[in-house]
Structures are given as structure tokens and as C-alpha cells.
Enzyme design. Sequence first.
Site, mmCIF file in Angstrom:
data_model
loop_
_atom_site.group_PDB
_atom_site.id
_atom_site.type_symbol
_atom_site.label_atom_id
_atom_site.label_comp_id
_atom_site.label_asym_id
_atom_site.label_seq_id
_atom_site.Cartn_x
_atom_site.Cartn_y
_atom_site.Cartn_z
ATOM 1 C CB ILE A 160 43.448 37.134 43.242
ATOM 2 C CG1 ILE A 160 43.664 37.024 41.731
ATOM 3 C CG2 ILE A 160 42.027 37.533 43.543
ATOM 4 C CD1 ILE A 160 42.775 35.996 41.054
ATOM 5 C CD GLU A 162 51.685 43.514 43.357
ATOM 6 O OE1 GLU A 162 52.330 44.530 43.040
ATOM 7 O OE2 GLU A 162 50.850 43.493 44.283
ATOM 8 N N GLY A 164 56.683 39.487 39.806
ATOM 9 C CA GLY A 164 57.663 40.408 39.259
ATOM 10 C C GLY A 164 57.280 40.992 37.920
ATOM 11 C CE1 TYR A 165 60.278 39.983 34.888
ATOM 12 C CE2 TYR A 165 59.718 37.682 35.200
ATOM 13 C CZ TYR A 165 60.666 38.678 35.086
ATOM 14 O OH TYR A 165 61.989 38.363 35.181
ATOM 15 N N GLY A 166 53.823 40.975 36.657
ATOM 16 C CA GLY A 166 52.429 41.301 36.441
ATOM 17 C C GLY A 166 51.581 41.182 37.688
ATOM 18 C CB ILE A 167 48.977 43.053 39.085
ATOM 19 C CG1 ILE A 167 50.219 43.847 39.511
ATOM 20 C CG2 ILE A 167 47.972 43.014 40.225
ATOM 21 C CD1 ILE A 167 49.942 45.308 39.797
ATOM 22 C CE LYS A 182 51.354 36.678 34.643
ATOM 23 N NZ LYS A 182 52.083 35.420 34.393
ATOM 24 C CG ASP A 280 58.619 30.172 38.206
ATOM 25 O OD1 ASP A 280 59.372 29.853 39.146
ATOM 26 O OD2 ASP A 280 57.945 31.219 38.208
#
Length: 472
Positions: A160, A162, A164-167, A182, A280
Site C-alpha cells: 500500500i 513504498e 526510500g527506506y521501506g515498503i 512497514k 518530513d
Amino acid sequence: MSVYDAAFLNTELSKPTSIFGLRLWVVIGILLGSLIVIALFLLSLCLTSRRKNRKPRADFASAAIATPPISKEIKEIVPAQNQSVPAEIQVDIGKIEHRVVFSDRVSSGESRGTASASETASYSGSGNCGPEVSHLGWGRWYTLRELEAATNGLCEENVIGEGGYGIVYRGILTDGTKVAVKNLLNNRGQAEKEFKVEVEVIGRVRHKNLVRLLGYCVEGAYRMLVYDFVDNGNLEQWIHGDVGDVSPLTWDIRMNIILGMAKGLAYLHEGLEPKVVHRDIKSSNILLDRQWNAKVSDFGLAKLLGSESSYVTTRVMGTFGYVAPEYACTGMLNEKSDIYSFGILIMEIITGRNPVDYSRPQGETNLVDWLKSMVGNRRSEEVVDPKIPEPPSSKALKRVLLVALRCVDPDANKRPKMGHIIHMLEAEDLLYRDERRTTRDHGSRERQETAVVAAGSESGESGSRHHQQKQR
């Protein structure tokens, strides 16, 4: 031994041999040294084998209390307890297929945790047992097997999000709880750092406008975070996605989203000690539930800022278009950096435009510059997202634009605090509701007057006809 025997022995030892012409005493010395080295080597092998025989027991015992390493930057905010266990935490990371192996070591002075023996159940690396109570005193420690089962083996259909550091995967636990999992990927150690930051920053935080972290998984090279599942996507999808000619995000809903974000950030900035700087803030990190309530998510880049510090110097990270200019130039970070990003996000919500869009004509590429130009030229009404079904009143729009422009003031010291922003937004919300109520009341009175006039007219005509009939 006589002098003659000593001289004879000395002569014999000094004779050269056939081994590279070395003297006999040198050869004897080499042989003795070699024997000593071999003996030491055999002794070390013996000791090593004994240690290996005892190591599985030690590893199994340590696995029962292993927890994710705690960042020095993010300290656990808990009251002191009578029995504190200093945790020198070191996760033994093995190699797992399709995953990058990484590790992180911290000293005992860098992290401390509190736990009782009853808080921690035995842990099996194979994932045969269910989730256990976390050693950190909150949340659950999920096994890899359980999270793989919840996400159908981390399959692509459940993805659901994605980054730079995880999916992020959608999942359902065995008890029916919907979760977002995550899975952090290694990127020069950033994944390990992000894991520790998120666990410590939002592990204990409870606020209706902040996404809730339920637990985590540390197994081999895997680092996973388990969140409450927010089932209505994120703000970016609803603003910039294909939603048709008319957006379901009305002006009222957008103002409610802005106010919810402000309350969540105010809690991070002013309700915690030390304060948390998100670092962020952007539309894709604002999740929405079915009632359009905003929930701030993704604390992987967050930093703590103590009361004794006005800023922290750090490597510049964030998302292009949202990063405050003073932070981008100097690396000096504080809560005013979040407020700048929040101002950009207000503009994005009002206009439906991206912070930076190179597909637009020159002069409209940068959202801040374009909006300032439109407001300066008294064209504020033209900046509203054309997909909003019912545009706001001119007064309501200008007040919200004023809040946004104050948030992006080039001078960070002139930007308002988040608590002040909430007061301004709530006053604006009250004003807008009053204006709408006044408009509705005015329209209702007009309709009532029209109905009365019509009724009076009909009554007059009826009376006139009745009078004429009597005369006849």
C-alpha cells in the site's frame, strides 16, 4: 661438565647443517619454537570447541531478552522505577536470503530500559510462538512468521506504500486486527536508524491525530513496524490522484484536515518533553480515516529537541519542496522547520498543486512564489483548487492564506508556534461556520418572506373572488 666438553658442544652446535646452511643451534631453536606454536594452537582449538558447545544455551537465553537497539539520540521517556535494568543491547543478525545484513552496536551507557521478568516471554527465532510483551514496556514484539502470515508472505498485492527506506503492506492478524506492516530496507544503515527512531518516538505516543504504533519485529536482518491500519489512503492520493472533476474533499473537510494536522504537530512540539521534530511533513505522510480525520505518520526522520537546546545540527533530510530554507542551508533543525513544511502543506491543500511542479509555466513552478504573487495581485480567489465543489468566502480564504504565508516566512523566528496556528485556524473555522449560518439564515428568511407574500397574495385573490360572488 668440563671445559673441554663445553668447548666440544659449542663446536658441534656451531657447525653448519644441510638446511640452508643454518647452524645446528639455529635449527634446534626453530624446531622448539614450532613445537610451542603447535601446542598453543591445539590448546586454542580445544578451548574454542568447548565454548561452541556452551554457546547455544547462552544464545537461547539472550534471545529471550533481546530487543531492538535504542538510539542514543532518542531516549525512552519514562519515569524512574525502582529496578532498572541497564540494557547493553546487541541484536545478533544472521544472513537471510533477499535481505541485506547489517548490525548496530551500542554501549550500555547509550541505552537503558526497564523490564521485569514477567514482561518478557521466551522467544524462539523460528517464529513458532505468538507475539510477546515488549521489553520496552509498550506494544508487542511480533514474530516474523506471524507478520508473513498476516501479509500473505509480504506479497506485492498487499503493498500500500513504498519509500526510500521501506515498503508498507496491508495485513490482518490472527485475531482479525487490520494492520499496516512497514518492512524497513537497509540503505547504508539508515533503515536500522529509522527503526530505532520510530520505535522510540511514537512507541508511547497516543494522540488521535498521530498514527498509532502497535509493535515491531526484530528477527535476523528483518526490521518491521506494525501500525494501526488507516483505511482511507493518504492526503496526496486524494489531492493529486484521479478523483474525477469534483473532489470529495470539500472546503470544510480540507479545513478539518489542516486543523487535525496542526493538533498532532502541536502535541509533538509542545506536549512532549523533549519535543519531537518530525522533519518530513508532506501530503503522503498524512493518512486519512473514513471520517476524513488526519493522522500524521512516518516518524523515521524525527529528531528530539531538549528544552535546553534551541536547535540541533543534523544532516539535511526530508522531501524536496517541503524543506525549510534555513535548514537546507545550515543543517540547523528545530520545530520551525516543521512549521514551514506545514505552511507548504496548507498551500497544497488549498490549491491542489504540488510544492514544485516543472510541468507548469514559468512563474508557476514554485508554489510559494506563485501564491505570493497571486495574493499580491489581489487574485486570491483564483488559487483555489477548481475541484472543490463549493468555494469558500473571500474572507475565509484570505484568513487561511494568511496562516500559510506566516508559516513560510523566510525568517524562521517570525513563524508562529503550532499552538498559535491552532487558535488562528479555529477562529477561522468559527468565522466560516458563522458566515455559512448567516447565509443560510438570510436565505431562509427570504424564502419565508416570499412564502408569506405569496400566501397573502393568494388570500387576497381568494377574498376578492368571494366578495364578487356575494355581490352577484
